[in-house]
Design a protein around this motif. Structure first.
Motif, mmCIF file in Angstrom:
data_model
loop_
_atom_site.group_PDB
_atom_site.id
_atom_site.type_symbol
_atom_site.label_atom_id
_atom_site.label_comp_id
_atom_site.label_asym_id
_atom_site.label_seq_id
_atom_site.Cartn_x
_atom_site.Cartn_y
_atom_site.Cartn_z
ATOM 1 N N ILE A 1 20.509 20.747 21.630
ATOM 2 C CA ILE A 1 20.072 20.170 20.352
ATOM 3 C C ILE A 1 21.176 19.276 19.799
ATOM 4 O O ILE A 1 22.182 19.740 19.263
ATOM 5 N N ASN A 2 21.004 17.974 19.970
ATOM 6 C CA ASN A 2 21.980 17.005 19.473
ATOM 7 C C ASN A 2 21.219 15.740 19.062
ATOM 8 O O ASN A 2 20.003 15.638 19.234
ATOM 9 N N TYR A 3 21.940 14.766 18.524
ATOM 10 C CA TYR A 3 21.274 13.576 18.003
ATOM 11 C C TYR A 3 20.652 12.707 19.099
ATOM 12 O O TYR A 3 19.643 12.033 18.880
ATOM 13 N N LYS A 4 21.232 12.700 20.277
ATOM 14 C CA LYS A 4 20.632 11.925 21.366
ATOM 15 C C LYS A 4 19.240 12.476 21.682
ATOM 16 O O LYS A 4 18.263 11.724 21.861
ATOM 17 N N PHE A 5 19.141 13.797 21.734
ATOM 18 C CA PHE A 5 17.873 14.485 21.996
ATOM 19 C C PHE A 5 16.902 14.247 20.836
ATOM 20 O O PHE A 5 15.737 13.869 21.029
ATOM 21 N N TYR A 6 17.379 14.418 19.607
ATOM 22 C CA TYR A 6 16.538 14.305 18.419
ATOM 23 C C TYR A 6 16.008 12.877 18.217
ATOM 24 O O TYR A 6 14.852 12.679 17.833
ATOM 25 N N ALA B 1 11.014 30.385 17.712
ATOM 26 C CA ALA B 1 10.214 29.166 17.916
ATOM 27 C C ALA B 1 10.466 28.241 16.725
ATOM 28 O O ALA B 1 10.455 28.685 15.575
ATOM 29 N N PHE B 2 10.677 26.950 16.997
ATOM 30 C CA PHE B 2 11.121 26.056 15.922
ATOM 31 C C PHE B 2 10.824 24.596 16.224
ATOM 32 O O PHE B 2 10.585 24.202 17.365
ATOM 33 N N GLU B 3 10.847 23.801 15.157
ATOM 34 C CA GLU B 3 10.856 22.343 15.245
ATOM 35 C C GLU B 3 12.235 21.860 14.823
ATOM 36 O O GLU B 3 12.923 22.531 14.039
ATOM 37 N N ILE B 4 12.647 20.697 15.316
ATOM 38 C CA ILE B 4 13.957 20.132 14.975
ATOM 39 C C ILE B 4 13.769 19.052 13.918
ATOM 40 O O ILE B 4 12.967 18.130 14.100
ATOM 41 N N ARG B 5 14.481 19.189 12.805
ATOM 42 C CA ARG B 5 14.377 18.204 11.721
ATOM 43 C C ARG B 5 15.777 17.762 11.299
ATOM 44 O O ARG B 5 16.761 18.465 11.515
ATOM 45 N N GLU B 6 15.830 16.612 10.653
ATOM 46 C CA GLU B 6 17.083 16.120 10.094
ATOM 47 C C GLU B 6 17.099 16.376 8.597
ATOM 48 O O GLU B 6 16.125 16.114 7.899
ATOM 49 N N ASN B 7 18.204 16.920 8.116
ATOM 50 C CA ASN B 7 18.363 17.160 6.680
ATOM 51 C C ASN B 7 19.528 16.321 6.158
ATOM 52 O O ASN B 7 20.612 16.324 6.743
ATOM 53 N N THR B 8 19.270 15.588 5.071
ATOM 54 C CA THR B 8 20.316 14.750 4.474
ATOM 55 C C THR B 8 20.625 15.253 3.067
ATOM 56 O O THR B 8 19.714 15.386 2.235
ATOM 57 N N PHE B 9 21.877 15.551 2.820
ATOM 58 C CA PHE B 9 22.326 16.020 1.512
ATOM 59 C C PHE B 9 23.645 15.350 1.178
ATOM 60 O O PHE B 9 24.605 15.448 1.944
ATOM 61 N N ARG B 10 23.666 14.625 0.046
ATOM 62 C CA ARG B 10 24.864 13.892 -0.374
ATOM 63 C C ARG B 10 25.388 12.989 0.750
ATOM 64 O O ARG B 10 26.574 13.008 1.089
ATOM 65 N N ASN B 11 24.452 12.254 1.328
ATOM 66 C CA ASN B 11 24.754 11.278 2.381
ATOM 67 C C ASN B 11 25.301 11.897 3.666
ATOM 68 O O ASN B 11 25.808 11.190 4.533
ATOM 69 N N ASN B 12 25.178 13.203 3.787
ATOM 70 C CA ASN B 12 25.617 13.881 5.011
ATOM 71 C C ASN B 12 24.384 14.421 5.741
ATOM 72 O O ASN B 12 23.639 15.233 5.187
ATOM 73 N N SER B 13 24.146 13.947 6.955
ATOM 74 C CA SER B 13 22.952 14.342 7.712
ATOM 75 C C SER B 13 23.301 15.356 8.803
ATOM 76 O O SER B 13 24.300 15.190 9.508
ATOM 77 N N THR B 14 22.475 16.381 8.916
ATOM 78 C CA THR B 14 22.636 17.393 9.963
ATOM 79 C C THR B 14 21.270 17.738 10.538
ATOM 80 O O THR B 14 20.239 17.543 9.878
ATOM 81 N N LEU B 15 21.280 18.248 11.743
ATOM 82 C CA LEU B 15 20.043 18.715 12.355
ATOM 83 C C LEU B 15 19.832 20.180 11.989
ATOM 84 O O LEU B 15 20.751 20.992 12.066
ATOM 85 N N GLN B 16 18.608 20.498 11.578
ATOM 86 C CA GLN B 16 18.257 21.869 11.236
ATOM 87 C C GLN B 16 17.024 22.288 12.026
ATOM 88 O O GLN B 16 16.258 21.440 12.487
ATOM 89 N N LEU B 17 16.846 23.583 12.158
ATOM 90 C CA LEU B 17 15.685 24.126 12.854
ATOM 91 C C LEU B 17 14.717 24.688 11.821
ATOM 92 O O LEU B 17 15.100 25.529 11.002
#
Length: 569
Positions: free
Chosen positions: A460-465, A545-561
């Motif tokens: 699970i990384n940004y290339k995959f996402y 079991a999960f979906e991969i989403r991007e979460n942005t908070f205070r201009n900082n983006s991370t991948l969350q499940l």
């Protein structure tokens, strides 16, 4: 349930051709994207790949009659249903015609006084006000008697529908419906708004209009496709892709106002339409009159649109209250009758339930009792209801088997509406149970979560996402990929807003420890007396079991499940 692996040779070949890993290639092949060209079409939707609207049966007749009406300065009435598909259709068709022709108006039937589809009141309104042509959208395919009446009163019909026709068709000038048995149009899954859009496409081409003017309405079309839960495949995928792009980059004032009222502060996705924008558009037709939603969608001024959106929002809040109270009452009825709990169906009737929310209540009941469900109430001295189905069971066909007890019905595989005599309700309950029991199998009676593949957390990384993200827009026929990781445990477990869970998931031998968000699971029980939160705190092992989403908070983006399910050892 993990989907079966696709053919290994096809997966390996596609993986090399488009330079993605085997996991992603497997997902694509399972979606029938199994060649370089199909992958190109899938990842790069192209408006030039839309089908020629003239391929649709009766399109030539529809365009000719529309052109004649305009040439002769006849009054045109745009008529549509009161749900999201109907109101977006009306806003689109009225918005298009009114740009260049003044003698056009629109009509939405009153849910409570007229019911679904073409009404006698609507036809007589057209005749009394000297309308010579009605263009109906998202309804009309079974309105034989109403179209006959219109003809007698000197009013012609062009029907744009996407529901399954009956054995006989209405005597309209033109009937545009790709589900007609004699229609060779290549794509059968258009929404009602989609069929109307093809008419606009054909007419604009005839008039020599710029294509850009037609494409301005793709935002409304994308909302109809998402809210009506039609497959996001083929032509619908292209239309939705560009419609959402327009919503995000240049939304019309009405849609902009809905986004602001919904407090969406990111790029719009299908889920935002389904859960936030669509229900607000639907609300006025559920509790009051859907004309308010059309007026919002055709508004040309943001300030005016914001005022109208506020009113729609107020109605939506009231709708939620009705929805919650009637759902509690319906579930209580099921729980109080042991024989009903043992049935294969749920069919409930109460004369004072609010007609506008019974479809939502049916869906809520399925969340608790997973089986075909019909909720009925009394309206105009008739029992009227909404039906909802479970995975892969055709409720429309089951209702058709009970047609001798019905006065009117229509719909799709997963959702339908029906009207019958109040006296026939007990007989219908018994026959529907008999019909469904003979057709349904155990596999239909349990919720199914289809998982695309098992992966490791370090995958699970940004290339995959970033490749996953390009697979959007997601919906029926193109679901958002769901993954599973095995034998993991939770760390840093927290409860959010008393009902959601937030934790890091840890897998032996993997460095990645992503944050998981589990909505509504804080007090859920997995096993007798075992609450999920406590099991996570004890670091019990589980499959996730999960979906991969991007979460942005205070201009900082991370991948969350986003957790879909948890299965403990």
């Amino acid at each position: 349930m993990i989907r079966e692996k696709a053919d290994p040779k096809t997966v390996e070949s596609l993986s090399k051709e488009i330079n993605v890993n085997l996991t992603l290639a497997n997902i694509l092949v399972n979606r029938r994207v199994d060649t370089f060209q199909k992958a190109k079409d899938y990842f790069r939707p192209d408006l030039d790949k839309l089908h020629d609207p003239m391929l649709m049966k009766d399109m030539d007749k529809a365009v000719a009659r529309m052109g004649r009406a305009i040439k002769n300065e006849e009054k045109i009435l745009v008529y549509g249903d009161y749900d999201v598909d109907g109101t977006t259709s009306v806003a689109m068709m009225y918005g298009y015609i009114s740009q260049f022709y003044p003698h056009v108006d629109f009509y939405i039937p009153d849910r409570y006084k007229e019911g679904y589809g073409i009404s006698e009141k609507g036809v007589r309104y057209a005749a009394e006000n000297n309308f010579k042509l009605i263009i109906s959208l998202d309804c009309g395919i079974k309105a034989i008697s109403k179209v006959v009446l219109a003809k007698e009163l000197g009013v012609d019909f062009i029907i744009c529908d996407h529901h399954t026709p009956g054995e006989a068709l209405p005597p309209a000038v033109a009937i545009l419906d790709p589900k007609r048995s004699d229609c060779s149009y290549p794509y059968k899954e258009l929404s009602g708004c989609g069929v109307g859009f093809k008419l606009i496409q054909a007419f604009a081409s005839l008039m020599g209009d710029e294509a850009g003017k037609v494409m301005e309405f793709l935002d409304l079309l994308a909302i109809s496709i998402a809210a009506d839960i039609v497959p996001i495949t083929g032509e619908n995928r292209i239309l939705t892709f560009y419609g959402i792009e327009r919503i995000n980059n240049n939304p019309r004032p009405g849609i902009k106002a809905l986004i602001l009222r919904s407090k969406i502060e990111k790029e719009i996705e299908i889920s935002d339409i389904v859960f936030k924008i669509g229900p607000r558009i639907n609300a006025s037709g559920r509790l009051e009159h859907a004309k308010a939603s059309v007026e919002l969608l055709i508004s040309k001024d943001l300030e005016d649109a914001l005022t109208r959106a506020e009113l729609v929002d107020t109605v939506n809040a009231a709708r939620k209250n009705f929805d919650e109270n009637i759902t509690k009452e319906a579930l209580s009825m099921i729980q109080s009758m042991e024989e009903v709990q043992q049935m294969k169906t749920t069919v409930l009737f109460k004369e004072d339930w609010h007609k506008g929310v019974i479809g939502i209540v049916a869906s809520r009941c399925i969340e608790r009792y997973y089986r075909p469900t019909i909720i009925l109430t009394e309206s105009n001295n008739k029992a009227t209801g909404s039906a909802r189905s479970v995975f892969d069971f055709d409720i429309y066909e089951a209702i058709s088997e009970c047609s001798d007890l019905l006065e009117q019905f229509g719909g799709h595989k997963y959702a339908a509406g029906l009207t019958l005599s109040v006296d026939n309700v007990p007989a219908f309950q018994a026959k529907f149970e008999e019909v469904v029991s003979a057709r349904i199998h155990d596999i239909h009676m349990k919720p199914v979560l289809e998982i695309d593949d098992e992966i490791l957390l370090d995958q699970i990384n940004y290339k995959f996402y970033n490749i996953l993200k390009q697979m959007a827009p997601f919906g029926p026929g193109n679901p958002e990929p769901v993954f599973t990781v095995r034998q993991v445990y939770a760390d840093n477990v927290r409860i959010l807003k008393d009902k959601h869970l937030r934790f890091n998931v840890v897998q032996d031998g993997q460095e990645t420890k992503p944050i998981c968000i589990a909505f509504g699971l804080a007090d859920k029980i997995t096993y007798p007396d075992e609450i999920i939160y406590k099991m996570l705190m004890r670091k019990m092992r589980f499959d996730l079991a999960f979906e991969i989403r991007e979460n942005t908070f205070r201009n900082n983006s991370t991948l969350q499940l986003y957790v879909k399910d948890i299965k403990f050892d």
